[in-house]
Design a protein around this motif. Structure first.
Motif, mmCIF file in Angstrom:
data_model
loop_
_atom_site.group_PDB
_atom_site.id
_atom_site.type_symbol
_atom_site.label_atom_id
_atom_site.label_comp_id
_atom_site.label_asym_id
_atom_site.label_seq_id
_atom_site.Cartn_x
_atom_site.Cartn_y
_atom_site.Cartn_z
ATOM 1 N N VAL A 24 18.620 30.929 31.602
ATOM 2 C CA VAL A 24 19.027 29.530 31.765
ATOM 3 C C VAL A 24 19.120 29.254 33.257
ATOM 4 O O VAL A 24 19.782 29.995 33.990
ATOM 5 C CB VAL A 24 20.376 29.240 31.080
ATOM 6 N N ARG A 25 18.464 28.171 33.697
ATOM 7 C CA ARG A 25 18.339 27.926 35.135
ATOM 8 C C ARG A 25 18.857 26.526 35.486
ATOM 9 O O ARG A 25 18.142 25.549 35.442
ATOM 10 C CB ARG A 25 16.882 28.056 35.572
ATOM 11 N N GLY A 26 20.154 26.453 35.778
ATOM 12 C CA GLY A 26 20.719 25.222 36.311
ATOM 13 C C GLY A 26 20.840 24.088 35.314
ATOM 14 O O GLY A 26 20.582 22.928 35.643
ATOM 15 N N MET A 27 21.269 24.368 34.085
ATOM 16 C CA MET A 27 21.437 23.329 33.065
ATOM 17 C C MET A 27 22.653 22.458 33.359
ATOM 18 O O MET A 27 23.722 22.959 33.705
ATOM 19 C CB MET A 27 21.597 23.962 31.688
ATOM 20 N N SER A 28 22.481 21.134 33.208
ATOM 21 C CA SER A 28 23.581 20.185 33.375
ATOM 22 C C SER A 28 23.476 19.111 32.296
ATOM 23 O O SER A 28 22.388 18.600 32.038
ATOM 24 C CB SER A 28 23.535 19.509 34.757
ATOM 25 N N PHE A 29 24.600 18.793 31.657
ATOM 26 C CA PHE A 29 24.627 17.723 30.659
ATOM 27 C C PHE A 29 26.077 17.394 30.331
ATOM 28 O O PHE A 29 27.007 18.104 30.726
ATOM 29 C CB PHE A 29 23.859 18.115 29.386
ATOM 30 N N GLU A 30 26.255 16.302 29.592
ATOM 31 C CA GLU A 30 27.577 15.867 29.150
ATOM 32 C C GLU A 30 27.504 15.480 27.674
ATOM 33 O O GLU A 30 26.452 15.092 27.182
ATOM 34 C CB GLU A 30 28.072 14.657 29.967
ATOM 35 N N VAL A 31 28.636 15.596 26.998
ATOM 36 C CA VAL A 31 28.745 15.164 25.609
ATOM 37 C C VAL A 31 29.994 14.300 25.489
ATOM 38 O O VAL A 31 31.071 14.704 25.932
ATOM 39 C CB VAL A 31 28.853 16.359 24.638
ATOM 40 N N ARG A 32 29.841 13.132 24.886
ATOM 41 C CA ARG A 32 30.973 12.223 24.705
ATOM 42 C C ARG A 32 31.546 12.351 23.298
ATOM 43 O O ARG A 32 30.895 12.871 22.397
ATOM 44 C CB ARG A 32 30.528 10.782 24.971
ATOM 45 N N GLU A 33 32.747 11.879 23.114
ATOM 46 C CA GLU A 33 33.398 11.958 21.806
ATOM 47 C C GLU A 33 32.574 11.215 20.750
ATOM 48 O O GLU A 33 32.112 10.105 20.982
ATOM 49 C CB GLU A 33 34.808 11.360 21.885
ATOM 50 N N GLY A 34 32.401 11.849 19.596
ATOM 51 C CA GLY A 34 31.692 11.233 18.492
ATOM 52 C C GLY A 34 30.193 11.125 18.652
ATOM 53 O O GLY A 34 29.515 10.525 17.814
ATOM 54 N N GLU A 35 29.639 11.741 19.694
ATOM 55 C CA GLU A 35 28.214 11.632 20.002
ATOM 56 C C GLU A 35 27.455 12.848 19.490
ATOM 57 O O GLU A 35 28.000 13.944 19.390
ATOM 58 C CB GLU A 35 28.045 11.515 21.514
ATOM 59 N N THR A 36 26.178 12.651 19.182
ATOM 60 C CA THR A 36 25.292 13.770 18.859
ATOM 61 C C THR A 36 24.301 13.952 19.997
ATOM 62 O O THR A 36 23.463 13.087 20.248
ATOM 63 C CB THR A 36 24.522 13.526 17.551
#
Length: 328
Positions: A24-36
């Motif tokens: 894995v090379r520098g993964m970035s992300f976000e997850v919000r409440e109730g989101e898929t």
């Protein structure tokens, strides 16, 4: 509103005798409440390693480094903090239920163990909760199922048990790693419908990991496309399917037969070439050896482009979009 899960610059490496494998090379992300959020890509691109890194369940040979990784107020780089939320507020459905479930213990014992650990409930209360959750996922005769072993259940029932087990503590985040692998199409549809219904009723955020864009199109709010261990594109489902910017994303979409567009009997789309080795440093765009629009500049550092929440790592995309919109 603050994201429920934030990941910045996640890396997973395996140090071998002569070199280092960068899974894995520098993964970035976000997850919000109730989101898929769906993480998609070919087998071997680092999807499962990303999910295991979130839960601090990587193999011993793996080394994890990260710029920041938070679940609400919990710092997921703190292993003691992870133990408090793992299996409690953060739960995971593993890729293959037959190997994830212990063949030596009945279903009831496996479902109640984490619940008792995190809540301090009595055995009878835990079993009552297990019956409730088996009912929730549509398993008939749940009291009987608690005494059965994994080999006595069909693939679809084992997968439902895994989902019920993950939901025992009412988590805020559910990580589903290829939850429909090896299931027939009918059971796949049932599992997807079940996850969607549970999410709507319980307000759970889901990180859904798969290589099947057909499934993704039915459940995703946002999509992260991975290639060779890195994020190459991220956006809403409408942006990814309606206006993909990275050539790899477009190539994945082209591999899917489309009703009304794909000719009957025509060959399916394919991506030529092979995934590059992740041994040692990967310079430039890892997809350039398979890319139909690659240029010499692609061997250099890849720029990260963005339009609102749509992000992609390619020299193309913005120019193409402007060209397409110019006549209008």
């Amino acid at each position: 509103m603050e994201p429920l899960l934030q990941v910045r610059d996640l890396k997973v490496d395996f140090k071998l005798r002569t070199n280092t494998l960068h899974a894995v090379r520098g993964m970035s992300f976000e997850v919000r409440e109730g989101e898929t959020l769906c993480i998609v890509g070919e087998s071997g691109c680092g999807k499962s390693m990303t999910s295991l890194a979130l839960m601090d369940l990587l193999p011993r040979a793996a080394t994890r480094s990260v710029g920041a990784m938070r679940f609400g107020e919990v710092d997921l780089t703190d292993r003691r903090a992870v133990r408090r939320v793992r299996g409690n507020e953060m739960a995971m459905i593993f890729q293959e239920p037959m190997t994830a479930l212990n063949p030596a213990f009945p279903i009831g014992d496996q479902m109640t163990e984490a619940y008792i650990h995190h809540t301090g409930a009595t055995g009878s209360a835990a079993r009552a909760r297990a019956v409730e959750m088996l009912n929730e996922v549509g398993i008939a005769s749940p009291e009987k199922r608690l005494g059965q072993y994994p080999h006595q259940l069909s693939g679809g029932l084992r997968q439902r048990v895994m989902i019920a087990m993950a939901l025992m503590t009412s988590p805020k985040l559910l990580i589903a790693d290829e939850p429909t692998t090896a299931l027939d199409v009918t059971i796949q549809a049932q599992i997807l419908r079940l996850l969607r219904d549970l999410q709507q009723r319980l307000g759970i955020a889901i990180v859904f990991i798969t290589h099947d864009l057909g499934l993704v199109s039915r459940i995703a709010d946002r999509i992260v496309v991975m290639y060779a261990g890195a994020r190459v594109e991220e956006g809403s489902a409408a942006e990814i399917f309606g206006a993909p910017r990275h050539p790899y994303t477009q190539a994945l979409i082209d591999c899917i037969p489309q009703p009304g567009k794909s000719e009957r009997g025509a060959p399916l789309g394919t991506i030529p070439g092979v995934v590059p080795s992740l041994m040692g440093d990967v310079r430039g765009c890892a997809f350039r050896s398979r890319c139909p629009v690659a240029q010499p500049i692609c061997a250099d550092a890849v720029p990260l482009r963005a339009e609102g929440g749509h992000v992609w790592a390619c020299i193309h995309g913005a120019e193409k979009d402007e060209t397409e919109r110019a006549p209008a």
